[in-house]
Design a protein around this motif. Structure first.
Motif, PDB file in Angstrom:
ATOM      1  N   GLY A  91     -18.004 -20.064  32.628  1.00  0.00           N
ATOM      2  CA  GLY A  91     -18.553 -18.818  32.115  1.00  0.00           C
ATOM      3  C   GLY A  91     -19.060 -17.905  33.208  1.00  0.00           C
ATOM      4  N   SER A  92     -19.422 -16.719  32.792  1.00  0.00           N
ATOM      5  CA  SER A  92     -19.903 -15.729  33.751  1.00  0.00           C
ATOM      6  C   SER A  92     -21.408 -15.887  33.976  1.00  0.00           C
ATOM      7  N   TRP A  93     -21.889 -15.309  35.049  1.00  0.00           N
ATOM      8  CA  TRP A  93     -23.312 -15.310  35.382  1.00  0.00           C
ATOM      9  C   TRP A  93     -24.121 -14.675  34.244  1.00  0.00           C
ATOM     10  N   LEU A  94     -23.543 -13.645  33.616  1.00  0.00           N
ATOM     11  CA  LEU A  94     -24.213 -12.961  32.525  1.00  0.00           C
ATOM     12  C   LEU A  94     -24.441 -13.885  31.330  1.00  0.00           C
ATOM     13  N   THR A  95     -23.426 -14.648  30.949  1.00  0.00           N
ATOM     14  CA  THR A  95     -23.548 -15.491  29.751  1.00  0.00           C
ATOM     15  C   THR A  95     -24.211 -16.833  30.024  1.00  0.00           C
ATOM     16  N   THR A  96     -24.206 -17.286  31.266  1.00  0.00           N
ATOM     17  CA  THR A  96     -24.773 -18.608  31.555  1.00  0.00           C
ATOM     18  C   THR A  96     -26.170 -18.565  32.158  1.00  0.00           C
ATOM     19  N   PHE A  97     -26.602 -17.389  32.616  1.00  0.00           N
ATOM     20  CA  PHE A  97     -27.948 -17.307  33.181  1.00  0.00           C
ATOM     21  C   PHE A  97     -28.731 -16.085  32.704  1.00  0.00           C
ATOM     22  N   ILE A  98     -28.175 -14.898  32.862  1.00  0.00           N
ATOM     23  CA  ILE A  98     -28.925 -13.675  32.544  1.00  0.00           C
ATOM     24  C   ILE A  98     -29.304 -13.624  31.057  1.00  0.00           C
ATOM     25  N   ALA A  99     -28.329 -13.766  30.167  1.00  0.00           N
ATOM     26  CA  ALA A  99     -28.617 -13.679  28.723  1.00  0.00           C
ATOM     27  C   ALA A  99     -29.601 -14.771  28.275  1.00  0.00           C
ATOM     28  N   PRO A 100     -29.397 -16.034  28.676  1.00  0.00           N
ATOM     29  CA  PRO A 100     -30.387 -17.039  28.270  1.00  0.00           C
ATOM     30  C   PRO A 100     -31.767 -16.797  28.884  1.00  0.00           C
ATOM     31  N   ALA A 101     -31.818 -16.245  30.098  1.00  0.00           N
ATOM     32  CA  ALA A 101     -33.114 -15.955  30.723  1.00  0.00           C
ATOM     33  C   ALA A 101     -33.841 -14.841  29.971  1.00  0.00           C
ATOM     34  N   VAL A 102     -33.112 -13.809  29.590  1.00  0.00           N
ATOM     35  CA  VAL A 102     -33.713 -12.729  28.799  1.00  0.00           C
ATOM     36  C   VAL A 102     -34.197 -13.284  27.460  1.00  0.00           C
ATOM     37  N   SER A 103     -33.382 -14.131  26.854  1.00  0.00           N
ATOM     38  CA  SER A 103     -33.754 -14.767  25.594  1.00  0.00           C
ATOM     39  C   SER A 103     -35.017 -15.610  25.757  1.00  0.00           C
ATOM     40  N   LEU A 104     -35.091 -16.378  26.823  1.00  0.00           N
ATOM     41  CA  LEU A 104     -36.262 -17.217  27.078  1.00  0.00           C
ATOM     42  C   LEU A 104     -37.522 -16.374  27.226  1.00  0.00           C
ATOM     43  N   VAL A 105     -37.432 -15.281  27.968  1.00  0.00           N
ATOM     44  CA  VAL A 105     -38.592 -14.392  28.140  1.00  0.00           C
ATOM     45  C   VAL A 105     -39.003 -13.787  26.795  1.00  0.00           C
ATOM     46  N   ALA A 106     -38.014 -13.364  25.996  1.00  0.00           N
ATOM     47  CA  ALA A 106     -38.322 -12.787  24.687  1.00  0.00           C
ATOM     48  C   ALA A 106     -38.989 -13.822  23.782  1.00  0.00           C
ATOM     49  N   PHE A 107     -38.458 -15.041  23.770  1.00  0.00           N
ATOM     50  CA  PHE A 107     -39.066 -16.083  22.935  1.00  0.00           C
ATOM     51  C   PHE A 107     -40.454 -16.458  23.437  1.00  0.00           C
ATOM     52  N   ALA A 108     -40.658 -16.446  24.751  1.00  0.00           N
ATOM     53  CA  ALA A 108     -41.994 -16.721  25.287  1.00  0.00           C
ATOM     54  C   ALA A 108     -42.983 -15.662  24.794  1.00  0.00           C
ATOM     55  N   GLY A 109     -42.547 -14.398  24.774  1.00  0.00           N
ATOM     56  CA  GLY A 109     -43.391 -13.331  24.245  1.00  0.00           C
ATOM     57  C   GLY A 109     -43.694 -13.534  22.768  1.00  0.00           C
TER      58      GLY A 109
END
Length: 156
Positions: A91-109
């Motif tokens: 997969g791409s950097w976007l789908t394997t790291f960036i998107a899950p990282a953004v998701s993690l930050v949103a869920f942490a909030g």
């Protein structure tokens, strides 16, 4: 949903193995479904015996606890995606790291907001402390059970 989780945990050895066996003919998680149904009936009976209001007390408490629990599980899922793809070059950097990282930050909030407002969500400070404590115990117990299950499965 609970029957399916119970079935999967039984199959993984985190709950009694019988709960992880499917019906021989229909392939449905029937044993897990019966166990969840019996637990539900016992919970309802206990609520009635304690004189709790089914909507104002029981539903409010469990829907609040379920909301927090699911958000925490989704945050861990985001973290798991990043951890998995760190060791697997797909997969791409976007789908394997960036998107899950953004998701993690949103869920942490979201976790922060839900915990901050948990007494309002479940109807009081005492109930909030009790439910968050139970959720924390379940989280730690589940993680420990999973780690112990993996170590014993590895030794077989």
């Amino acid at each position: 949903m609970l029957a399916r989780f119970t079935f999967n945990f039984g199959a993984a050895g985190l709950l009694p193995a019988g709960l992880g066996r499917a019906h021989p003919r229909h392939r449905a998680p029937s044993r897990a479904s019966v166990a969840v149904t019996v637990f539900g009936i016992l919970a309802i009976a206990g609520s009635v015996m304690l004189g709790l209001d089914p909507v104002l007390d029981v539903y409010t408490w469990f829907s609040g606890a379920a909301t927090l629990g699911i958000i925490v599980l989704m945050a861990f899922t985001s973290l798991a995606v990043m951890a998995y793809f760190r060791g697997h070059e797909r997969g791409s950097w976007l789908t394997t790291f960036i998107a899950p990282a953004v998701s993690l930050v949103a869920f942490a909030g979201l976790i922060f907001l839900v915990v901050k407002n948990f007494p309002l969500l479940v109807g009081g400070n005492g109930v909030a402390v009790a439910l968050i404590s139970l959720l924390a115990i379940a989280l730690v117990g589940g993680a420990a059970s999973s780690m112990l299950g993996k170590s014993s499965a590895a030794s077989i």
